[in-house]
Every structure is written in C-alpha cells, then in structure tokens.
Design an enzyme around this catalytic site. Structure first.
Site, mmCIF file in Angstrom:
data_model
loop_
_atom_site.group_PDB
_atom_site.id
_atom_site.type_symbol
_atom_site.label_atom_id
_atom_site.label_comp_id
_atom_site.label_asym_id
_atom_site.label_seq_id
_atom_site.Cartn_x
_atom_site.Cartn_y
_atom_site.Cartn_z
ATOM 1 N N ASP A 441 -17.509 85.272 11.152
ATOM 2 C CA ASP A 441 -16.341 84.444 11.453
ATOM 3 C C ASP A 441 -16.763 82.998 11.794
ATOM 4 O OD1 ASP A 441 -13.691 83.851 11.908
ATOM 5 O OD2 ASP A 441 -13.368 85.409 13.407
ATOM 6 N N ASP A 508 -5.302 84.904 8.347
ATOM 7 C CA ASP A 508 -4.908 85.633 9.553
ATOM 8 C C ASP A 508 -3.455 86.074 9.465
ATOM 9 O OD1 ASP A 508 -7.267 85.705 10.864
ATOM 10 O OD2 ASP A 508 -6.865 84.037 12.213
HETATM 11 C C1 DGJ Z 1 -10.258 84.952 13.605
HETATM 12 C C2 DGJ Z 1 -10.223 85.984 12.528
HETATM 13 O O1 DGJ Z 1 -9.578 85.504 11.403
HETATM 14 C C3 DGJ Z 1 -9.590 87.257 13.070
HETATM 15 O O2 DGJ Z 1 -9.494 88.213 12.060
HETATM 16 C C4 DGJ Z 1 -10.423 87.764 14.224
HETATM 17 O O3 DGJ Z 1 -11.675 88.173 13.775
HETATM 18 C C5 DGJ Z 1 -10.555 86.675 15.282
HETATM 19 N N1 DGJ Z 1 -11.020 85.434 14.733
HETATM 20 C C6 DGJ Z 1 -11.480 87.103 16.379
HETATM 21 O O4 DGJ Z 1 -11.722 86.131 17.285
#
Ligand code: DGJ
Length: 707
Positions: A441, A508
């Site tokens: 991430d 997201d």
């Molecule tokens: C952003 C990501 O896109 C989410 O899926 C998740 O992993 C969060 N970060 C966790 O902090």
C-alpha cells in the site's frame, strides 16, 4: 519485424505499420498495416517529427530541452547513425517491457556539445504495441542540465479528440473526451505518483482510428497534446518537467522511462491490444498466467479493531464459502491501533495477532486458507519507534513543518540507506509469515520532496528510482508470492508498477454502481487480471448506498474477485449465496480472468453498460449487463454482445441469481447476438431492487457454443 531501405525503416506489427526516416527524424506513416512495398520517399506531407528541440524552427512543445554549460538552451541535434538491434536494451534502474522482437536504435548528436540522444523503437511479433524510449549521453567535457526529455514524440495530422482517465480518490479513471482544436492540453501528475487524478494512459481519437499511449513509470508524468495552426497535433509523453532539472556530468547518461504506443481502428481494438501486451510483455513472474485465488480481506470487515479470534472467525467463515486466501490488512504491527501511529514498526503486535504473525498465519493455514499480508513500506508515522530512532529517514524539508496526510510522512527513498532498510524489514515480514500474497500500500502523495545533498530538480525521479530498486529486489527474492499494489485504492495504477505487481487494487470505492465506472475506465488501458475487485458490505462504506449481494458479485467479476467484509455477519442465506458465487467463479475463472475482455454499452453516459469476457477459442463467454436507472415507460433496453464467433450458435443462460426468480435460456447465433438488439426487458425484475438505494440492475449471462 523491422525492414530497412537506406535511411527508411519500416516497423511491422501484426496489424500496423510505422515508417521512420532516420536521417530527417521523421515519421512517414503510422497506422493500419501497409501491404504494398511502395516507395516512401514520395510520402512527404507536413513533416511529422520524432524529435523536437528549442532553437530550431519549431515553436511547438519540444521533446527535449537542455540547459547547456553556458546557460543557453538551444540545441541542434542532427542525425548521426542508426542500427537494428537483435536484443531490446534494458533501461538501467527502470522497469520496461520484455520479450521483444527487434529494436531500432537512432542516434542524434548536438554537434557543438557532442551530447548524444538515442531513441529506441521496439516491435513485438505478437503485439501491435510499440515500445519507445530515449536516452541522453553527455559526451561533452562539461556538465549540463536536462530540463525535459520526453520518452516519446508522435506528430499526427488532422483533428483528434483527446481521451483521458481522470478522477480522484474513490473515483479513479473516469473517461473524459475533449476536442482541443488549436492550443495545448496536458494531462499530468505532480504528486510523486502516477496518481488517482490523471492516469498516464491516454488516447487520441480521429476519423482514421485511435492512437493510444502509456508510460512505464510510476512517478510524475506529463502527456502533452498541442494542436498547431498547420493542422498537426503533437503528442509527447514522459517524466513531468515540473520541478525537474537533472544534472548530467561529462560521461553520464540519463534514461527516460519507456513509453508505449498503439494504433487500432477503434477503442475496443486499442483495449484488446493493450490487454494482450500487458499480459505478455509487462506482467511477469510465476503468477503471470496463473489463475488468481479468491481472497477475503479483513479491512472493511474490522478496520483496526481485531484480535486473533476475530480474524480466525472470519477465516473460518470464508473457508466454508470456498475462499482460498486470507489477507490480513492494516493494523497487525507495532502499536497500530489506528492510523495515527506505528507505520514503520514492522514487528508483530503480539496482542492483536495472538502470538505473532507466524502464529496467526499458521492458524489461518490450518483452517485451509493461504495467508496474505498488508504492508505500507514507503511510509512512517512520527509516533513510531522507527521515527524515534531514525527521524532522518522521514522525507521533510528542514526548518519547515511537513504536510501530514493521514498523519503520516513518506520515507526518503532517494537515500540508499533507507532503501536497504525497507528491503530488509519487509523481506523479513514476508519470510516470517510465509505469506503467499502481499498487498503493498501507499497512502499519501509526496508534498515535501527533499533529501540532503539531492538537487531539488532530481528528487521526484530519484524517489521513484529508489522505489523501483526496493520493489525489484523484494519481488525477485519472493518469486512465488502474488503481489497486489495499492495506493489508497488505485492511486498508482500504472505500467511501471505492473512490471512488479501482478495486480493492483483498483479503488477504495467498492460500491457496485461507482465500481462499474471505475473498472470500465480502467479497462481501456489495463486488463481485468490486473484489477483487484471486491464484494463488500452494504450500506457501502464509501457511498452509503446499497445493492444486492448478487449485483456486487457480478460487478466484482469484472476484475480479480475478492470479498472484503466480516463474513461472520452474513446470514445463512447470504453464506449460501456467496458459496454458490464462488463455486460459479471457480468454474469460469479462467475465462473471467484471462479471456478477451470487452466493454458493453457505455458506462459513461448511457443507461445500459457492462462487460464481457470471452475464451480464446470463443466457445465460452460470460457477460455482465447492467442498467443504471429504472425509467418508467422508458425506451427499450437492449444490448449488443461482443467477441463471439459470428458463425457459431450459442446456448445463452443467465446465472441463477438470488435476486431474480426466472432464469433466461435461449439459443442464438453469434452474429445475431453481436449485431442484433438483444432485449433486456427482464432486468427490472430484480426482486431486491426496491429495498436498495441507488440500485444498479445487473444480470450475468453465460454463453456456450453448441454448434
Ligand atoms: C488504503 C487501501 O486502499 C485500503 O484497502 C486499506 O488497505 C487501507 N489503506 C489500510 O490502511
């Protein structure tokens, strides 16, 4: 294949021809494949250049801009030599496509300074995509500064619409088409990443077809389109020249990232070429052609609030439904009880994991699921042991308050010490957990680009070089691990990343209605195997809207399927629905993940949209057809399917969905299914639609060739 006649080079791909005149740095032709062997010398219209510079009689945006040792910016690059290379040269420090046929190398020299510019064109036997890159070598005795070096220049004649894929967090890659006429338009990122906002994949659409461009790069990029009075449109793509100024000492070279370009008669042709190219020449490693596991991710199910029992209970429920991989998301390390702290402390939170990462991973494996782990290696919280011991690892401008996004700072990846540290700690996380999947991430943009001793104009690019050094070392160390990139959703979804990570978290936003558009926009330039797509809980955590579980599944089948919710909260009936979904998905996984992908209808502007994936031999296909709005007494709803064999006969059935009482079944010819208007009048029969807000109607069709 590349053929040569004097200084004229004819680059042939399966369906296109590119003709270059090396000595005058010109494109003589680029488009649909030429079958004749005519004389190209006759072919002069307005010159379409492959290189442009300041100081010559060309006032359009230049592909190259240097600051010479004397401070002047004029250059006069002239042809020096050209050759055909049997091997495609690697680009030092940068990812690029592989498995090529032949490469044309062109060399131009700025005579007063002896600085050399090399431009490379690579063709692949099985692809219409052409890879282009540029390199500067300072053969002079003085230092110079590179202010711009485009990876690719293409001049086009005529009128074109420019198509870009723009958005923001949770609304990535929305398709936008605009006519620029005369004037300059650019699509760029200044965020240090390719960004949620403007993807480097762009298209120019004209009456003779579509040209598409992308960059194999994950940092600041810029695509310039300039429509000139002469009727020519210049296209440039490369590293953004915003805050860019690279010092090149005598003897040094600067490599621009690789760009790719493609011509096809229409958008579907572009997508099909880009998908095949990415699948064959960008994505690599053991997972390149392997079917991807169905995963469950605990993020939206628990956020930071979990312990061993909670995680294991989700894993046990997931196992019952047929899920294959459990992904432990953010919150398993250090003192990470919320997003204010602990980034950088990649040691186990024993309380939350019930005895450490290995312990929890083993328990998950005992349940019968593979184990995957989330990391965010490029970041640091000020409230972390890492910051307390190594405050100098953080990227910040001395004497200034840093900009905090999500309460975190970036690490200074331009520093080799920091790179080595990240490689060591993240390798250790993967090794000690035995993870077979890693979600990498990256949750903020670069706002304080600064590193001691690093010229400001070099920082952004040096960060990316540091990043590539890290991911290349880690992915090489763990060749059996499936890597999924993520950047607050799809904020760094680009070809540079896909050279290391076989898939990317698309967004997201998991709301079916929004996801349809996000995946549709993404699919123009990227194949479905690269798009992580999850079924999440309703009301949706991003939009507050609801959709039937079957609708959420149908949409998630447009990418690599996962579930991201607390499965222990599903009713028996829902567990049953999910089990049947996963059983179905596994049966058709190969077609869904690796079939030829087509968009249906129009997700940006019409009521009917969807997608379809067709097996290579065209014997099986799955389509998801969606309708956005229920229009009372509205126009007839119809769809034209795509990609089938026109002369074959197909048995068409709809998947048994819990939200539709009837199952449709009929046989029809491939030609009729593609050319006719296939009625969707039953789509409003969704029995759960009234209990859901902002619903999307979605049915899945299965095609089997019977004759
Ligand atoms: C952003 C990501 O896109 C989410 O899926 C998740 O992993 C969060 N970060 C966790 O902090």
């Amino acid at each position: 294949m590349i053929r040569r006649k004097g200084q004229i080079f004819r680059l042939e791909t399966p369906h296109t021809t590119l003709v270059i005149k090396a000595d005058t740095a010109e494109y003589l032709y680029y488009g649909k494949k030429l079958v004749s062997s005519g004389d190209f010398e006759a072919c002069y219209g307005l010159p379409c250049k492959l290189l442009s510079q300041f100081g010559q009689d060309d006032y359009t945006e230049p592909s190259i801009l240097l600051e010479n040792a004397d401070g002047g910016c004029s250059t006069a690059f002239h042809f020096s030599r050209c050759k055909i290379l049997a091997e495609k040269p690697e680009i030092p420090g940068l990812p690029s496509s592989y498995g090529a046929g032949k490469t044309l190398e062109l060399k131009y020299v700025d005579v007063p300074t002896k600085v050399a510019l090399y431009i490379y064109y690579t063709v692949f036997d099985d692809s219409d995509v052409i890879a282009v890159s540029s390199k500067l070598v300072n053969a002079s005795k003085k230092e110079l500064r590179v202010r711009r070096l485009a990876s690719l220049q293409l001049d086009l004649l005529g009128d074109y619409s420019v198509v870009t894929f723009e958005g923001t967090w949770a609304r990535e890659r929305q398709k936008i088409s605009r006519t620029i006429n005369k004037g300059v338009f650019y699509n760029d990122s200044k965020k240090g990443a390719s960004s949620h906002n403007r993807n480097p994949f762009v298209m120019a659409e004209g009456k003779d077809g579509v040209y598409a461009f992308n960059l194999v790069y994950s940092g600041n990029h810029k695509e310039i389109f300039e429509g000139c009075e002469s009727g020519r449109m210049r296209v440039l793509t490369g590293i953004n020249d915003f805050m860019f100024r690279w010092t090149l000492a005598p003897g040094e070279q600067f490599d621009a990232p690789e760009a790719v370009m493609c011509y096809a008669p229409d958008e579907d042709g572009i997508s099909s070429e880009m998908h095949a190219f990415i699948g064959e020449h960008i994505v690599r490693g053991k997972w390149k052609k392997r079917e991807r596991p169905v995963l469950v991710n605990n993020w939206e199910g628990t956020y930071f609030d979990f312990d061993e029992e909670k995680i294991l209970s989700i894993a046990r429920a997931a196992k019952k439904t047929g899920v294959e991989l459990f992904v432990l998301d953010d919150g398993w390390f250090g003192n990470r009880c919320d997003d204010h702290r602990a980034l950088g402390d990649w040691y186990d939170n024993v309380e939350k994991t019930g005895g450490g990462l290995k312990h929890l991973a083993d328990k998950i494996r005992e349940i019968g699921l593979d184990f995957g782990i989330w990391v965010e290696p490029e970041m640091i919280n000020e409230d972390s042991d890492l910051f307390r011991t190594h405050p100098n690892f953080a990227m910040r401008v001395p004497g200034r308050e840093p900009t905090r996004m999500r309460w975190q700072l970036c690490l200074n990846l331009a520093d080799e010490k920091v790179q080595n540290y990240v490689v060591r700690v993240i390798s250790d996380v993967i090794a000690r957990s035995g993870a077979s999947y890693v979600k990498w991430d990256y949750n903020r943009a670069l706002t304080d680009p600064f590193g001691k001793g690093i010229p400001q104009g070099e920082y952004f690019h040096r960060y990316i070089l540091g990043y590539y050094s890290i991911v290349s070392r880690i992915t090489k160390k763990f060749p059996f691990v499936l890597f999924e990139g993520c950047a607050g959703g799809g904020g760094r979804f680009d070809l540079g990343n896909l050279c290391f990570f076989q898939q990317y978290w698309t967004s997201d936003d998991t709301d079916a209605r929004e996801r349809l558009k996000i995946q549709d926009g993404t699919s123009y330039g990227y194949p479905q195997t690269t798009m992580g797509a999850h079924v999440s809980a309703c009301p949706n955590h991003q939009t507050g809207d609801s959709n039937p579980l079957e609708t959420r599944f149908n949409i998630a089948c447009g990418g690599v399927l996962g579930y991201e919710l607390d499965m222990t909260k599903l009713s028996d009936e829902e567990m049953d629905v999910v089990s049947r979904q996963i059983e179905f998905y596994k049966e058709y996984r190969k077609v869904l993940q690796f079939g030829d992908f087509y968009r249906l209808g129009n997700a940006f502007g019409e009521n009917v949209a969807g997608f379809m994936s067709v097996s290579k031999d065209k014997s099986t296909a799955i389509a998801v057809v969606t309708v956005y709005d229920y229009i009372i007494a509205g126009p007839a709803l119809t769809v034209k399917f795509k990609g089938l064999n026109p002369s074959a006969v197909y048995e068409v059935t709809t998947r048994e969905q819990a939200n539709y009482k009837n199952v449709l079944s009929f046989t029809a010819g491939g030609d009729l299914l593609m050319q006719g208007n296939i009625s969707l009048r039953d789509i409003y029969e969704d029995t759960q639609s009234w209990t859901n807000s902002k619903r999307l109607y979605a049915r899945m069709f299965i095609f089997k060739k019977v004759k």
